[in-house]
Design a protein around this motif. Structure first.
Motif, PDB file in Angstrom:
ATOM      1  N   MET A  91       0.994  -1.240  -0.094  1.00 54.40           N
ATOM      2  CA  MET A  91       0.001   0.013   0.095  1.00 54.40           C
ATOM      3  C   MET A  91       0.818   1.436  -0.031  1.00 54.40           C
ATOM      4  SD  MET A  91      -1.480   0.168   3.934  1.00 54.40           S
ATOM      5  CE  MET A  91      -0.307   0.595   5.086  1.00 54.40           C
ATOM      6  N   ARG A  92       0.326   2.118  -0.879  1.00 54.28           N
ATOM      7  CA  ARG A  92       0.816   3.457  -0.914  1.00 54.28           C
ATOM      8  C   ARG A  92       1.291   4.016   0.433  1.00 54.28           C
ATOM      9  NH1 ARG A  92       2.980   6.698  -4.970  1.00 54.28           N
ATOM     10  NH2 ARG A  92       2.725   8.902  -4.704  1.00 54.28           N
ATOM     11  N   SER A  93       0.362   4.166   1.431  1.00 51.49           N
ATOM     12  CA  SER A  93       0.452   4.980   2.561  1.00 51.49           C
ATOM     13  C   SER A  93       1.536   4.718   3.622  1.00 51.49           C
ATOM     14  CB  SER A  93      -1.040   4.547   3.511  1.00 51.49           C
ATOM     15  OG  SER A  93      -1.857   4.996   2.690  1.00 51.49           O
ATOM     16  N   ILE A 123       7.124   8.988  -5.985  1.00 51.01           N
ATOM     17  CA  ILE A 123       7.331   9.534  -4.876  1.00 51.01           C
ATOM     18  C   ILE A 123       8.538  10.748  -4.929  1.00 51.01           C
ATOM     19  CG2 ILE A 123       6.511   7.643  -3.444  1.00 51.01           C
ATOM     20  CD1 ILE A 123       9.662   7.164  -2.688  1.00 51.01           C
ATOM     21  N   ASP A 124       8.497  11.040  -6.090  1.00 55.29           N
ATOM     22  CA  ASP A 124       9.554  12.158  -6.295  1.00 55.29           C
ATOM     23  C   ASP A 124       9.529  13.316  -5.621  1.00 55.29           C
ATOM     24  OD1 ASP A 124       7.609  12.449  -7.969  1.00 55.29           O
ATOM     25  OD2 ASP A 124       8.500  13.281  -9.535  1.00 55.29           O
ATOM     26  N   LEU A 125       8.279  13.798  -5.651  1.00 55.32           N
ATOM     27  CA  LEU A 125       8.121  15.124  -4.844  1.00 55.32           C
ATOM     28  C   LEU A 125       7.871  14.688  -3.245  1.00 55.32           C
ATOM     29  CD1 LEU A 125       7.238  18.117  -5.276  1.00 55.32           C
ATOM     30  CD2 LEU A 125       4.828  17.374  -5.278  1.00 55.32           C
ATOM     31  N   VAL A 161      -0.582  19.910  -6.803  1.00 52.57           N
ATOM     32  CA  VAL A 161      -1.163  19.621  -5.290  1.00 52.57           C
ATOM     33  C   VAL A 161      -1.046  17.847  -5.168  1.00 52.57           C
ATOM     34  CG1 VAL A 161      -3.070  19.625  -3.872  1.00 52.57           C
ATOM     35  CG2 VAL A 161      -2.815  21.505  -5.476  1.00 52.57           C
ATOM     36  N   SER A 162      -0.714  17.604  -4.123  1.00 53.22           N
ATOM     37  CA  SER A 162      -0.438  16.206  -3.845  1.00 53.22           C
ATOM     38  C   SER A 162      -1.041  15.871  -2.537  1.00 53.22           C
ATOM     39  CB  SER A 162       0.830  15.719  -3.816  1.00 53.22           C
ATOM     40  OG  SER A 162       1.101  14.415  -3.076  1.00 53.22           O
ATOM     41  N   VAL A 163      -2.045  14.906  -2.255  1.00 52.82           N
ATOM     42  CA  VAL A 163      -2.565  14.656  -0.876  1.00 52.82           C
ATOM     43  C   VAL A 163      -1.271  14.014   0.066  1.00 52.82           C
ATOM     44  CG1 VAL A 163      -4.113  12.830   0.369  1.00 52.82           C
ATOM     45  CG2 VAL A 163      -4.941  14.183  -1.768  1.00 52.82           C
ATOM     46  N   GLY A 164      -0.544  13.054  -0.559  1.00 58.95           N
ATOM     47  CA  GLY A 164       0.399  12.199   0.041  1.00 58.95           C
ATOM     48  C   GLY A 164       1.410  13.231   0.675  1.00 58.95           C
ATOM     49  N   VAL A 165       1.933  14.065  -0.409  1.00 64.74           N
ATOM     50  CA  VAL A 165       3.099  14.643   0.005  1.00 64.74           C
ATOM     51  C   VAL A 165       2.564  15.899   1.055  1.00 64.74           C
ATOM     52  CG1 VAL A 165       4.663  16.630  -1.062  1.00 64.74           C
ATOM     53  CG2 VAL A 165       4.202  14.608  -2.197  1.00 64.74           C
ATOM     54  N   THR A 304     -11.335  11.657  -7.818  1.00 67.22           N
ATOM     55  CA  THR A 304     -10.701  10.380  -8.479  1.00 67.22           C
ATOM     56  C   THR A 304     -11.046   9.158  -7.930  1.00 67.22           C
ATOM     57  OG1 THR A 304      -8.795   9.344  -9.626  1.00 67.22           O
ATOM     58  CG2 THR A 304      -8.618  10.816  -7.714  1.00 67.22           C
ATOM     59  N   ASP A 305     -11.340   9.015  -6.822  1.00 65.69           N
ATOM     60  CA  ASP A 305     -11.464   7.573  -5.989  1.00 65.69           C
ATOM     61  C   ASP A 305     -13.039   7.292  -6.489  1.00 65.69           C
ATOM     62  OD1 ASP A 305      -8.830   7.662  -5.223  1.00 65.69           O
ATOM     63  OD2 ASP A 305      -9.662   7.781  -3.010  1.00 65.69           O
ATOM     64  N   LEU A 306     -13.765   8.025  -6.994  1.00 63.24           N
ATOM     65  CA  LEU A 306     -15.187   7.771  -7.257  1.00 63.24           C
ATOM     66  C   LEU A 306     -15.429   7.737  -8.965  1.00 63.24           C
ATOM     67  CD1 LEU A 306     -17.339   9.433  -4.540  1.00 63.24           C
ATOM     68  CD2 LEU A 306     -16.886   6.721  -4.808  1.00 63.24           C
ATOM     69  N   ASP A 326      -8.123  13.508 -14.465  1.00 57.52           N
ATOM     70  CA  ASP A 326      -7.049  14.647 -14.593  1.00 57.52           C
ATOM     71  C   ASP A 326      -6.264  14.539 -13.457  1.00 57.52           C
ATOM     72  OD1 ASP A 326      -7.844  15.462 -16.900  1.00 57.52           O
ATOM     73  OD2 ASP A 326      -8.491  17.428 -16.034  1.00 57.52           O
ATOM     74  N   VAL A 327      -6.257  13.217 -12.442  1.00 57.93           N
ATOM     75  CA  VAL A 327      -5.271  13.182 -11.352  1.00 57.93           C
ATOM     76  C   VAL A 327      -4.386  11.930 -11.505  1.00 57.93           C
ATOM     77  CG1 VAL A 327      -5.415  12.657  -8.945  1.00 57.93           C
ATOM     78  CG2 VAL A 327      -7.177  14.170  -9.709  1.00 57.93           C
ATOM     79  N   PHE A 328      -5.094  10.799 -11.944  1.00 55.81           N
ATOM     80  CA  PHE A 328      -3.886   9.721 -12.338  1.00 55.81           C
ATOM     81  C   PHE A 328      -4.187   9.296 -13.835  1.00 55.81           C
ATOM     82  CE2 PHE A 328      -4.930   9.111  -7.949  1.00 55.81           C
ATOM     83  CZ  PHE A 328      -3.379   9.191  -7.314  1.00 55.81           C
TER      84      PHE A 328
HETATM   85  C1  UD1 Z   1      -4.264   9.888  -1.988  1.00 56.23           C
HETATM   86  C2  UD1 Z   1      -5.267   8.795  -1.627  1.00 56.23           C
HETATM   87  C3  UD1 Z   1      -5.955   8.161  -2.952  1.00 56.23           C
HETATM   88  C4  UD1 Z   1      -6.475   9.297  -3.913  1.00 56.23           C
HETATM   89  C5  UD1 Z   1      -5.276  10.464  -4.242  1.00 56.23           C
HETATM   90  C6  UD1 Z   1      -6.057  11.619  -5.024  1.00 56.23           C
HETATM   91  C7  UD1 Z   1      -4.677   7.980   0.216  1.00 56.23           C
HETATM   92  C8  UD1 Z   1      -4.001   6.848   1.075  1.00 56.23           C
HETATM   93  N1  UD1 Z   1      -4.632   7.936  -1.032  1.00 56.23           N
HETATM   94  O1  UD1 Z   1      -3.292   9.172  -2.762  1.00 56.23           O
HETATM   95  O2  UD1 Z   1      -7.092   7.366  -2.538  1.00 56.23           O
HETATM   96  O3  UD1 Z   1      -6.957   8.778  -5.015  1.00 56.23           O
HETATM   97  O4  UD1 Z   1      -4.863  10.943  -2.907  1.00 56.23           O
HETATM   98  O5  UD1 Z   1      -7.013  12.235  -4.362  1.00 56.23           O
HETATM   99  O6  UD1 Z   1      -5.079   9.012   1.068  1.00 56.23           O
HETATM  100  N2  UD1 Z   1       2.566  12.462  -7.752  1.00 56.23           N
HETATM  101  C9  UD1 Z   1       3.711  12.569  -8.165  1.00 56.23           C
HETATM  102  N3  UD1 Z   1       4.914  12.321  -7.567  1.00 56.23           N
HETATM  103  C10 UD1 Z   1       4.728  12.306  -6.100  1.00 56.23           C
HETATM  104  C11 UD1 Z   1       3.364  12.219  -5.507  1.00 56.23           C
HETATM  105  C12 UD1 Z   1       2.388  12.406  -6.248  1.00 56.23           C
HETATM  106  O7  UD1 Z   1       3.982  12.615  -9.338  1.00 56.23           O
HETATM  107  O8  UD1 Z   1       5.953  12.487  -5.364  1.00 56.23           O
HETATM  108  C13 UD1 Z   1       1.435  12.437  -8.523  1.00 56.23           C
HETATM  109  C14 UD1 Z   1       0.780  11.136  -8.368  1.00 56.23           C
HETATM  110  O9  UD1 Z   1       1.255  10.135  -9.502  1.00 56.23           O
HETATM  111  C15 UD1 Z   1      -0.822  11.619  -8.942  1.00 56.23           C
HETATM  112  C16 UD1 Z   1      -1.012  12.978  -8.438  1.00 56.23           C
HETATM  113  O10 UD1 Z   1       0.593  13.262  -8.049  1.00 56.23           O
HETATM  114  O11 UD1 Z   1      -0.760  11.644 -10.439  1.00 56.23           O
HETATM  115  C17 UD1 Z   1      -1.835  12.901  -7.285  1.00 56.23           C
HETATM  116  O12 UD1 Z   1      -1.183  11.938  -6.268  1.00 56.23           O
HETATM  117  P1  UD1 Z   1      -1.442  12.305  -4.662  1.00 56.23           P
HETATM  118  O13 UD1 Z   1      -2.486  13.206  -4.575  1.00 56.23           O
HETATM  119  O14 UD1 Z   1       0.064  12.335  -3.907  1.00 56.23           O
HETATM  120  O15 UD1 Z   1      -2.104  10.812  -4.269  1.00 56.23           O
HETATM  121  P2  UD1 Z   1      -1.929   9.983  -3.107  1.00 56.23           P
HETATM  122  O16 UD1 Z   1      -1.596  10.720  -1.869  1.00 56.23           O
HETATM  123  O17 UD1 Z   1      -1.022   8.725  -3.716  1.00 56.23           O
END
Ligand code: UD1
Length: 416
Positions: A91-93, A123-125, A161-165, A304-306, A326-328
């Motif tokens: 898992m990505r988390s 995970i570059d960002l 904008v990135s959720v994970g970052v 995007t999850d829906l 537009d997200v993935f």
């Molecule tokens: C989180 C959610 C996932 C949801 C997504 C977008 C969790 C556990 N997962 O995933 O369910 O679909 O947000 O709402 O909360 N990216 C890069 N480099 C990075 C990081 C991201 O290029 O270092 C890109 C990704 O490939 C993607 C975009 O940024 O195209 C958005 O990803 P991100 O918002 O980071 O999604 P997650 O945190 O992986």
């Protein structure tokens, strides 16, 4: 067998309680590492991703106890900073542990994280932004090692904008020296929940829920008790089940305030929705054309999850339409499976064009990722005949007992 059997063509009637949010639980569980003592996290869903996160925390030396939906995490004695590769890979988390562990122990080595196969998901960002806080990172083929004697607050102007970052930076910044600014920060409700948990534990965070977070590092966080909000994506999933199969269902605890874009979309499809204080009432079947299509975006845009679930809604609505992702870049993996069920869908770049007037029939299809798997089950509810969705383990990553919940809503589904 690792599958779900669906007897399709039955309209829904019933009520179910929406589980706690996966995407809020995972970073909050990672955040317990920032405290020294026992945190209690209520309303944690009983899903495979939470199991893997708990396994990772245990491998680091945490004591974990689960009583009903409350998880007690005792972080007093951390012993390790290496994590089991199979849980990291699934898992990505697991990447969330990076920011938290760096703040707590100053050193982490881990495999590159896994998760759904829905695009490149690099995970570059994450690594770039953490390096800017003073982290030294050595990247290997399959694993990397990160070290920081001291995390330093900094202004993070991010390229997208990135959720994970955003979550990783919050976790690294709350105990860093000085101030960290994150801009543009993701505004997802799950990030607000993470900030609320950390604020309860003594963190100084301003701007939660906006695109600019300002975090003033503090010396120490204290353990706390926190309730995870309900899962807006799971609520959205059962909403689409009603839109596809027709009927009337009540989704208890559905977080309506965080579902505006989804509710608006369901209404445009022709369903009637009632926002109640304790949940969401859904009535009707999708039968209208969605003028202008549907485009995914960061929150508060359409999630995007829906996307794959609403692709199914569009496919059964009988109308032409399109969806733009537009997200993935690779989130149309269910299309060939839906085509096997009789849908007429063509992909052109980031758009999927759906042709109306093709009714679905049940057959054997294969889930390839979490949300796409749930979408196939929803499609089967609206299709004629008996269907099988294989690879249930993908669905179990994020849904608590999906067959039981759907039966509560009147569907004829069972484990197979
Ligand atoms: C989180 C959610 C996932 C949801 C997504 C977008 C969790 C556990 N997962 O995933 O369910 O679909 O947000 O709402 O909360 N990216 C890069 N480099 C990075 C990081 C991201 O290029 O270092 C890109 C990704 O490939 C993607 C975009 O940024 O195209 C958005 O990803 P991100 O918002 O980071 O999604 P997650 O945190 O992986």
């Amino acid at each position: 067998m690792d599958a779900v059997r669906i007897y399709g063509g039955k309209s829904l009637s019933g009520q179910t309680k929406i589980q706690g949010s996966k995407n809020a639980s995972l970073p909050i569980l990672a955040a317990t590492l920032l405290t020294d003592g026992i945190c209690e996290i209520e309303n944690c869903p009983d899903i495979a991703d939470v199991y893997h996160m708990l396994r990772l925390l245990r491998s680091l030396g945490c004591q974990i106890e689960r009583r009903g939906d409350v998880i007690r995490v005792d972080t007093t004695r951390l012993s390790e900073c290496d994590m089991p590769a199979d849980s990291v890979g699934v898992m990505r988390s697991s990447i969330m542990l990076l920011g938290a562990l760096l703040a707590r122990t100053g050193e982490v080595s881990m495999e590159y994280p896994g998760g759904c196969v829905i695009g490149k998901r690099p995970i570059d960002l994450h690594l770039y932004a953490l390096r800017r806080m003073g982290v030294e990172i050595e990247e290997g083929e399959t694993a990397f090692c990160a070290k920081a004697s001291r995390l330093v607050g900094t202004v993070q102007e991010l390229p997208f904008v990135s959720v994970g970052v955003t979550e990783n930076l919050i976790l690294a910044a709350v105990l860093a020296s000085g101030e960290t600014v994150i801009h543009p920060a993701a505004r997802e409700p799950e990030i607000q929940a993470l900030c609320e948990f950390l604020i309860c534990a003594g963190a100084k965070i301003a701007g939660a829920g906006t695109d600019r977070l300002v975090i003033e590092g503090v010396e120490k966080l204290h353990p706390t008790r926190f309730r995870v909000p309900a899962d807006r994506i799971v609520a959205g999933t059962y909403l689409t089940a009603c839109l596809c199969a027709g009927g009337r269902v009540f989704l208890q605890d559905a977080p309506c305030a965080h579902m505006e874009s989804v509710i608006a979309c369901a209404e445009r499809f022709g369903a009637r929705l009632g926002r109640e204080t304790d949940g969401l009432l859904v009535e009707g079947r999708a039968d209208r054309r969605l003028e202008g299509g549907l485009t995914t975006a960061v929150y508060p845009g359409f999630p995007t999850d829906l996307q794959s679930l609403f692709m199914v809604v569009m496919a059964v609505s009988g109308q032409d339409g399109f969806i733009e992702e537009d997200v993935f870049e690779n989130r149309f993996r269910i299309v060939p499976e839906l085509v096997k069920m009789g849908a007429c869908i063509q992909i052109a770049g980031t758009k999927a064009y759906i042709r109306g007037g093709h009714s679905l029939h049940n057959t054997i299809v294969e889930a390839q990722e979490l949300r796409g798997g749930a979408a196939l089950v929803v499609a089967a509810l609206a299709a004629e005949g008996t269907g099988i969705v294989k690879n249930r383990h993908f669905i179990d990553r994020g849904y608590e007992d999906i067959t039981l919940r759907l039966r509560e809503l009147g569907a004829a589904v069972e484990l197979a």
